[in-house]
Design a protein around this motif. Structure first.
Motif, short mmCIF file in Angstrom:
data_model
loop_
_atom_site.label_atom_id
_atom_site.label_comp_id
_atom_site.label_asym_id
_atom_site.label_seq_id
_atom_site.Cartn_x
_atom_site.Cartn_y
_atom_site.Cartn_z
N LEU A 135 54.03 50.34 58.38
CA LEU A 135 53.46 50.38 59.69
C LEU A 135 53.06 51.71 60.29
O LEU A 135 52.31 51.98 61.20
CB LEU A 135 54.54 49.73 60.71
N SER A 136 53.58 52.77 59.79
CA SER A 136 53.30 54.06 59.98
C SER A 136 51.92 54.61 59.55
O SER A 136 51.00 55.65 60.00
CB SER A 136 54.30 55.23 59.45
N VAL A 137 51.11 53.71 58.33
CA VAL A 137 49.85 54.06 58.15
C VAL A 137 48.96 52.98 58.22
O VAL A 137 47.80 53.06 57.89
CB VAL A 137 49.99 54.64 56.64
N VAL A 138 49.49 51.79 58.63
CA VAL A 138 48.79 50.52 58.96
C VAL A 138 48.63 50.13 60.39
O VAL A 138 49.88 49.87 60.98
CB VAL A 138 48.89 49.50 57.84
N THR A 139 47.59 50.05 60.96
CA THR A 139 47.57 49.59 62.48
C THR A 139 48.02 47.96 62.40
O THR A 139 47.84 47.13 61.22
CB THR A 139 46.36 49.60 62.96
N PRO A 140 48.53 47.40 63.37
CA PRO A 140 48.95 46.09 63.18
C PRO A 140 47.46 45.05 63.07
O PRO A 140 47.88 44.13 62.50
CB PRO A 140 49.39 46.12 65.04
N SER A 141 46.67 45.58 63.66
CA SER A 141 45.39 44.59 63.11
C SER A 141 45.05 44.72 61.95
O SER A 141 44.37 43.57 61.34
CB SER A 141 44.07 45.17 64.08
N ASN A 142 45.40 45.72 61.03
CA ASN A 142 45.27 45.61 59.63
C ASN A 142 46.09 44.94 58.89
O ASN A 142 45.97 44.71 57.60
CB ASN A 142 44.97 47.13 59.25
N VAL A 143 47.30 44.82 59.28
CA VAL A 143 48.39 44.17 58.48
C VAL A 143 47.95 42.84 57.92
O VAL A 143 48.38 42.57 56.68
CB VAL A 143 49.69 43.90 59.23
N ASN A 144 47.34 42.03 58.85
CA ASN A 144 46.78 40.80 58.38
C ASN A 144 45.75 40.94 57.11
O ASN A 144 45.67 39.86 56.49
CB ASN A 144 46.20 39.95 59.55
N LYS A 145 45.24 42.17 57.02
CA LYS A 145 44.26 42.23 55.77
C LYS A 145 44.92 42.58 54.66
O LYS A 145 44.32 42.68 53.57
CB LYS A 145 43.17 43.27 56.22
N LEU A 146 46.26 42.94 54.68
CA LEU A 146 46.78 43.58 53.23
C LEU A 146 47.04 42.37 52.26
O LEU A 146 47.35 40.90 52.68
CB LEU A 146 48.40 44.14 53.71
N PRO A 147 46.90 42.61 51.08
CA PRO A 147 47.14 41.67 50.02
C PRO A 147 48.45 41.30 49.52
O PRO A 147 48.86 41.79 48.45
CB PRO A 147 46.21 42.12 48.81
N ILE A 148 49.08 40.84 50.47
CA ILE A 148 50.64 40.44 50.42
C ILE A 148 50.97 39.10 51.24
O ILE A 148 50.24 38.58 51.70
CB ILE A 148 51.50 41.59 51.08
N PRO A 149 51.89 38.60 50.69
CA PRO A 149 52.39 37.09 50.91
C PRO A 149 52.38 37.20 52.41
O PRO A 149 52.77 38.13 53.05
CB PRO A 149 53.79 37.09 50.49
N HIS A 150 52.38 35.96 53.21
CA HIS A 150 52.20 35.77 54.53
C HIS A 150 53.60 36.07 55.07
O HIS A 150 53.70 36.38 56.31
CB HIS A 150 51.79 34.27 54.89
N LEU A 151 54.67 35.66 54.56
CA LEU A 151 56.03 35.90 55.01
C LEU A 151 56.37 37.39 55.19
O LEU A 151 57.08 37.56 56.00
CB LEU A 151 56.95 35.23 54.04
N ILE A 152 55.81 37.98 54.31
CA ILE A 152 55.89 39.62 54.38
C ILE A 152 55.21 39.95 55.51
O ILE A 152 55.78 40.90 56.33
CB ILE A 152 55.54 40.41 53.07
N LYS A 153 53.94 39.46 55.65
CA LYS A 153 53.27 39.74 56.95
C LYS A 153 54.13 39.52 58.31
O LYS A 153 54.11 40.30 59.13
CB LYS A 153 51.72 39.35 57.13
N ASP A 154 54.80 38.40 58.10
CA ASP A 154 55.73 37.80 59.40
C ASP A 154 56.72 38.95 59.78
O ASP A 154 57.06 39.20 60.72
CB ASP A 154 56.26 36.41 59.09
N TYR A 155 57.35 39.42 58.42
CA TYR A 155 58.34 40.34 58.68
C TYR A 155 57.93 41.70 59.28
O TYR A 155 58.65 42.29 60.02
CB TYR A 155 59.04 40.50 57.29
N LEU A 156 56.57 42.05 58.83
CA LEU A 156 56.20 43.44 59.23
C LEU A 156 55.84 43.07 60.93
O LEU A 156 56.10 44.01 61.47
CB LEU A 156 54.86 43.77 58.61
N TYR A 157 55.46 41.99 61.40
CA TYR A 157 55.34 41.72 62.76
C TYR A 157 56.33 41.48 63.26
O TYR A 157 56.36 41.36 64.66
CB TYR A 157 54.22 40.75 62.95
N SER A 158 57.70 41.29 62.80
CA SER A 158 58.95 41.05 63.30
C SER A 158 58.87 39.67 64.07
O SER A 158 59.36 39.66 65.31
CB SER A 158 59.39 42.10 64.55
N PHE A 159 58.36 38.57 63.42
CA PHE A 159 58.28 37.18 63.95
C PHE A 159 59.59 36.63 63.79
O PHE A 159 60.33 36.98 62.88
CB PHE A 159 57.17 36.36 63.51
#
Length: 447
Positions: free
Chosen positions: A419-443
């Protein structure tokens, strides 16, 4: 002072919980200043709100203080405080001869601070920085004043959620998705009303709930400033919980105008809420699970839909002034009336460690020596995004910043490194599983 804000934030939905929407600042995460990090349990620094105002004024019994770290940026801390005289043990009268509710911004990186022009809190001071990090709102007795974080004379102060019916606004909260304000008001017939406004609304409320219709026993006292309340949203922005100084805690479904739970009637009937701020939703749960501080000096973790006690901690040794979950629900931080800070496990509420402020901060006087138990020693807690530091707002107009856990687990370290190098809007563009994206967004991931 180095504070920057974008013209718009970022909003997204969860993958495992598509019905949950969250709002975020558009910038990358900024950590708490590394040179200020201390050993676990140590005092980092003490900040004085409005230092030019004398504490020796005999009319002042307590400074009610409030603080909040900036979303996604642990370099900035915002604070406010208002002086009160307490009459007959219940009537809180503002000392209007002194500045009331001025909002101060602290840059913890360079030590600079400044008052935000035109930003003032009426009544018991409370403000909120919108989740998108663009604007700051504060509550007046009849509206919500909206300010841009970065002040410019050309940016007007907008009065939203105006009250046309001569009620008195008591407390409010901004929803996690940034779309709504929940406002508790005391109206002219001496009952409470909960109104939910869209964040861009000037007059019309999306929902108006007469609290007395759902919970007949929840009524205000007749005098001004005798009722304190705390309004909080569930993580999924579907439920609103309200704690009252008379000891009640209720949860409502604001869209359907339904009562969900009267916690101390339906789950913990043998006691009451110790203070209006003595509860918090579990960030892992959409809206069902919360922890509450009861009058029997016990913390209870409860499910408000199943009406069950999930865990309890009865070895606190003191009443709880206020407490807060860390952002990712790694632990709970409780500020006790005995001027101790306890860090607890979020599952079984077992104690992880304790900070004794009577030793750490010898200048922190016990308010009970002056007023007994009518006012708390700690009025507010705010945690950094990582949960490694806590800002403790105290009755003596000081914010004490302390070090909590110093070493995060590998999962958390990786999260905040990303999160210190990727903006919230770009987290969804990362080539990682959706559940990890949910974790990065703290859902939240539980009901």
């Amino acid at each position: 002072m180095g504070m920057t804000a974008s013209s718009k934030g970022y909003r997204t939905q969860g993958y495992s919980c598509p019905d949950v929407t969250r709002s975020y600042p558009s910038q990358t995460y900024r950590r708490f200043p590394a040179f200020k990090v201390k050993k676990q349990g140590e005092l980092i620094e003490t900040l004085s709100i409005l230092p030019n105002c004398s504490l020796q004024n005999p009319a002042i019994d307590v400074w009610w203080s409030f603080c909040q770290f900036f979303p996604n940026n642990d370099n900035f801390l915002f604070c406010t405080s208002t002086p009160f005289q307490i009459m007959q043990g219940i009537h809180w009268k503002r000392v209007t001869a002194l500045p009331c509710g001025k909002i101060v911004q602290y840059n913890l990186q360079n030590g600079k601070s400044g008052v935000i022009p035109q930003a003032t809190c009426d009544g018991f001071p409370k403000f909120q920085i919108n989740p998108d990090g663009i604007k700051l709102t504060s509550l007046t007795t009849s509206s919500i004043a909206e300010h841009f974080i970065v002040y410019h004379p050309a940016n007007p102060v907008i009065q939203r959620a105006r009250d046309p019916s001569f009620t008195q606004y008591k407390d409010y909260a901004t929803s996690p998705n940034g779309s709504f304000f929940a406002i508790l008001a005391k109206n002219s017939v001496n009952t409470f009303t909960l109104s939910v406004f869209g964040s861009s609304t000037i007059l019309r409320a999306d929902s108006v709930i007469k609290v007395n219709d759902l919970y007949p026993d929840v009524t205000p006292r007749p005098l001004l400033f005798t009722d304190q309340a705390d309004v909080k949203w569930s993580p999924d922005s579907k439920h609103v919980a309200i704690g009252f100084s008379k000891g009640q805690l209720i949860v409502v479904d604001w869209r359907n105008s339904q009562g969900i739970c009267n916690v101390f009637e339906e789950i913990i009937p043998d006691c009451h809420l110790h203070g209006p701020s003595g509860f918090d939703f579990d960030p892992r749960s959409k809206h069902c699970v919360m922890t509450v501080a009861a009058s029997d000096m016990t913390l209870y973790r409860v499910n408000t839909e199943d009406k069950k006690i999930l865990a309890c901690c009865n070895d606190l040794g003191s009443f709880v002034d206020c407490f807060k979950y860390s952002y990712d629900s790694n632990y709970i931080v409780a500020a006790l009336f005995s001027r101790k800070i306890k860090v607890l496990d979020t599952e079984d509420l077992s104690a992880l460690f304790e900070i004794d402020l009577t030793v750490l901060c010898p200048d922190f006087e016990d308010i009970s020596q002056k007023l007994g138990s009518v006012a708390p020693n700690t009025t507010c807690l705010s945690l950094t995004s990582t949960g490694e530091q806590a800002a403790i707002a105290c009755w003596d107009r000081k914010i004490r910043v302390v070090q909590l856990l110093k070493v995060l687990d590998l999962q958390c370290l990786c999260k905040f490194a990303i999160l210190s190098v990727v903006t919230p809007s770009n987290v969804n563009k990362l080539p990682i599983p959706h559940l990890i994206k949910d974790y990065l967004y703290s859902f939240p991931y539980n009901p």
